[in-house]
Design a protein around this motif. Structure first.
Motif, short mmCIF file in Angstrom:
data_model
loop_
_atom_site.label_atom_id
_atom_site.label_comp_id
_atom_site.label_asym_id
_atom_site.label_seq_id
_atom_site.Cartn_x
_atom_site.Cartn_y
_atom_site.Cartn_z
N TRP A 112 0.83 -1.21 0.00
CA TRP A 112 0.00 0.00 0.00
C TRP A 112 0.86 1.25 0.00
CZ3 TRP A 112 -4.69 -0.77 -1.42
CH2 TRP A 112 -5.38 -1.91 -1.04
N THR A 113 0.48 2.22 -0.80
CA THR A 113 1.09 3.55 -0.76
C THR A 113 0.28 4.40 0.22
OG1 THR A 113 -0.31 4.38 -2.54
CG2 THR A 113 1.82 3.40 -3.19
N ASP A 114 0.75 5.59 0.52
CA ASP A 114 -0.03 6.49 1.37
C ASP A 114 -1.39 6.80 0.75
OD1 ASP A 114 1.96 6.56 3.30
OD2 ASP A 114 2.84 8.43 2.55
N ALA A 115 -1.42 6.94 -0.59
CA ALA A 115 -2.69 7.22 -1.28
C ALA A 115 -3.64 6.03 -1.12
CB ALA A 115 -2.44 7.50 -2.76
N GLY A 116 -3.14 4.81 -1.19
CA GLY A 116 -3.98 3.63 -1.01
C GLY A 116 -4.51 3.53 0.40
N LYS A 117 -3.67 3.80 1.38
CA LYS A 117 -4.13 3.77 2.77
C LYS A 117 -5.20 4.84 3.00
CE LYS A 117 0.30 2.13 4.55
NZ LYS A 117 1.46 2.47 5.38
N LYS A 118 -5.01 6.01 2.41
CA LYS A 118 -5.99 7.09 2.55
C LYS A 118 -7.32 6.68 1.91
CE LYS A 118 -6.73 11.93 1.41
NZ LYS A 118 -6.18 13.12 0.72
N LEU A 119 -7.24 6.04 0.74
CA LEU A 119 -8.45 5.58 0.06
C LEU A 119 -9.21 4.59 0.94
CD1 LEU A 119 -10.11 5.48 -2.62
CD2 LEU A 119 -8.70 3.52 -3.23
N LEU A 120 -8.51 3.68 1.58
CA LEU A 120 -9.17 2.69 2.45
C LEU A 120 -9.86 3.34 3.65
CD1 LEU A 120 -6.48 -0.12 2.38
CD2 LEU A 120 -8.82 -0.30 1.52
#
Length: 78
Positions: free
Chosen positions: A68-76
Motif C-alpha cells: 500500500w502507498t499512502d494514497a492507497g491507505k488514505k483511500l481505504l
C-alpha cells in the motif's frame, strides 16, 4: 494522477477487496507489509490495477505482490 469520482468508487471497492482477502507475504494482516496475490489471477489483476493508479507499489518477487502507498491507505480510510 487525477481520477474521476466513478474511478475512485471502483478503486475503493477494489482496494477493500484486496485489503479483505489478500494477506501479507508472511500470512499476517498488515497494511505496511507486502501483500501476496497467492498466484490467484484475480488477486494479481487487482494488485496490478491498484499499482497503475498509485494506490499500491509493485513489490513483486516470485509472484505478483504489492505494498500500500499512502494514497492507497488514505483511500481505504475514506
Amino acid at each position: 494522477m487525477s481520477i474521476t469520482s466513478q474511478e475512485e468508487k471502483l478503486l475503493y471497492a477494489l482496494a477493500r477487496m484486496v485489503d479483505q482477502y489478500l494477506r501479507t507475504y508472511d500470512g499476517e494482516w498488515d497494511r505496511d507489509g507486502t501483500l501476496d496475490s497467492m498466484a490467484m489471477g484475480a488477486g494479481e489483476s487487482a494488485i496490478l490495477a491498484l499499482v497503475e493508479y498509485g494506490m499500491m507499489e509493485d513489490a513483486t518477487e516470485n509472484r505478483i505482490m504489492g505494498r500500500w502507498t499512502d494514497a492507497g491507505k488514505k483511500l481505504l480510510l475514506s
